[in-house]
Design a protein around this motif. Structure first.
Motif, PDB file in Angstrom:
ATOM      1  N   TYR A 150       0.692  -1.854  -0.005  1.00  0.00           N
ATOM      2  CA  TYR A 150       0.416  -0.501   0.101  1.00  0.00           C
ATOM      3  C   TYR A 150       0.712   1.046  -0.477  1.00  0.00           C
ATOM      4  O   TYR A 150       0.286   1.779  -0.768  1.00  0.00           O
ATOM      5  CB  TYR A 150      -1.096   0.157   0.820  1.00  0.00           C
ATOM      6  CG  TYR A 150      -1.449  -0.969   1.556  1.00  0.00           C
ATOM      7  CD1 TYR A 150      -2.306  -1.516   0.251  1.00  0.00           C
ATOM      8  CD2 TYR A 150      -2.540  -1.802   2.919  1.00  0.00           C
ATOM      9  CE1 TYR A 150      -4.142  -2.348   0.000  1.00  0.00           C
ATOM     10  CE2 TYR A 150      -3.132  -3.266   2.289  1.00  0.00           C
ATOM     11  CZ  TYR A 150      -3.948  -3.079   0.975  1.00  0.00           C
ATOM     12  OH  TYR A 150      -5.033  -3.719   1.218  1.00  0.00           O
ATOM     13  N   LYS A 153       2.195   1.718  -3.649  1.00  0.00           N
ATOM     14  CA  LYS A 153       1.516   2.614  -4.893  1.00  0.00           C
ATOM     15  C   LYS A 153       0.916   3.804  -3.929  1.00  0.00           C
ATOM     16  O   LYS A 153       0.877   4.617  -5.394  1.00  0.00           O
ATOM     17  CB  LYS A 153      -0.161   1.671  -4.474  1.00  0.00           C
ATOM     18  CG  LYS A 153      -1.333   1.739  -4.956  1.00  0.00           C
ATOM     19  CD  LYS A 153      -2.235   1.161  -4.472  1.00  0.00           C
ATOM     20  CE  LYS A 153      -3.820   1.568  -5.061  1.00  0.00           C
ATOM     21  NZ  LYS A 153      -5.149   0.913  -4.879  1.00  0.00           N
ATOM     22  N   ALA A 211      -4.522   4.905   0.360  1.00  0.00           N
ATOM     23  CA  ALA A 211      -4.971   3.359  -0.084  1.00  0.00           C
ATOM     24  C   ALA A 211      -6.294   3.137   1.197  1.00  0.00           C
ATOM     25  O   ALA A 211      -5.896   3.448   2.065  1.00  0.00           O
ATOM     26  CB  ALA A 211      -3.589   3.263  -0.623  1.00  0.00           C
TER      27      ALA A 211
END
Length: 253
Positions: A150, A153, A211
């Protein structure tokens, strides 16, 4: 005369083993206790200890033991056949990769990321972009760990390049580095930051840049207590369990 006096004694002697036998049957009929082992993501450590106590109170005779670790470590344990009854991961990918080993998963909670900094944020970290600064010592979770994925990302989406001082095996290890002053900043879950609010400060990540982490729970097919494991997983979606999760900062599934 001697024989008559012996009869009561003999009758009593015969009655003792008979009563003992009856007592033995009652003991064997007593309900046996059940011990459940639940493999759970490290970010659930605090709230699941509370949840376990609440579940045990509602289910006398059932003991719940948790094994907390990064989801990738839990997955490895499942693949190696570790004796356990249920699994809760911090992402759906890890659970999906284990579908041959689990029952149907149910998402019980969601979470988001935040930037954890040293107490009072002495390096003045204001956003994700600041994590690329050369004067900062940043720690992240390893990319194999859900929170690490996460983190990568959200950083990639903002085109932020971070050279971490270390890559940790789970979110609690990242939090520990920051709270102990061994790092200036790190990315953790909002719920983990809450557990250390007296030791760290946080810089929120806007929703548009953030996220969402989903937490699926499932029974394990090699469980020796399939019914009880299924009951525990189902209980995690009840109002009582969800209230505990909300109080700890987790979001609704």
């Amino acid at each position: 005369m001697h024989i008559r006096r012996s009869l009561p004694f003999l009758a009593g002697a015969l009655l003792v083993p008979l009563l003992a036998a009856c007592g033995g049957e009652d003991k064997s009929d007593a309900k046996e206790s059940t011990s459940l082992t639940v493999l759970a993501a490290a970010s659930l450590t605090d709230v699941f200890k509370q949840a376990g106590a609440a579940y045990e109170k509602e289910h006398p005779g059932t003991k719940v033991t948790f094994s907390f670790a990064g989801s990738q470590e839990l997955a490895a344990q499942v693949r190696q056949g570790a004796p356990a009854d249920a699994l809760v991961t911090a992402d759906t990918k890890t659970m999906e990769d284990l579908r041959k080993d689990t029952g149907s998963p149910t998402v019980i909670a969601k979470n988001r990321l935040t930037i954890a900094t040293a107490k009072d944020n002495p390096k003045n970290v204001k956003s994700l972009s600041d994590l690329s600064r050369d004067d900062l010592k940043v720690v992240l979770a390893a990319p194999e760990v859900p929170v690490g994925r996460y983190s990568k990302k959200v950083l990639d989406q903002q085109h932020v390049t971070v050279k971490p001082a270390s890559q940790e095996p789970n979110v609690r290890a990242v939090l520990s580095k920051v709270s102990l002053g061994e790092a200036d900043a790190g990315i953790v879950y909002v719920t983990d930051a809450t557990t250390a609010k007296n030791k760290i400060s946080t810089t929120p990540i806007p929703d548009a840049q953030n996220a969402v982490a989903s937490y699926p729970a499932a029974t394990l097919k090699n469980s020796k207590h399939a019914d009880q494991a299924a009951d525990f997983v189902k209980w995690l979606s009840t109002d009582e369990a969800q209230k505990l999760l909300r109080t700890a900062g987790f979001q609704q599934p």
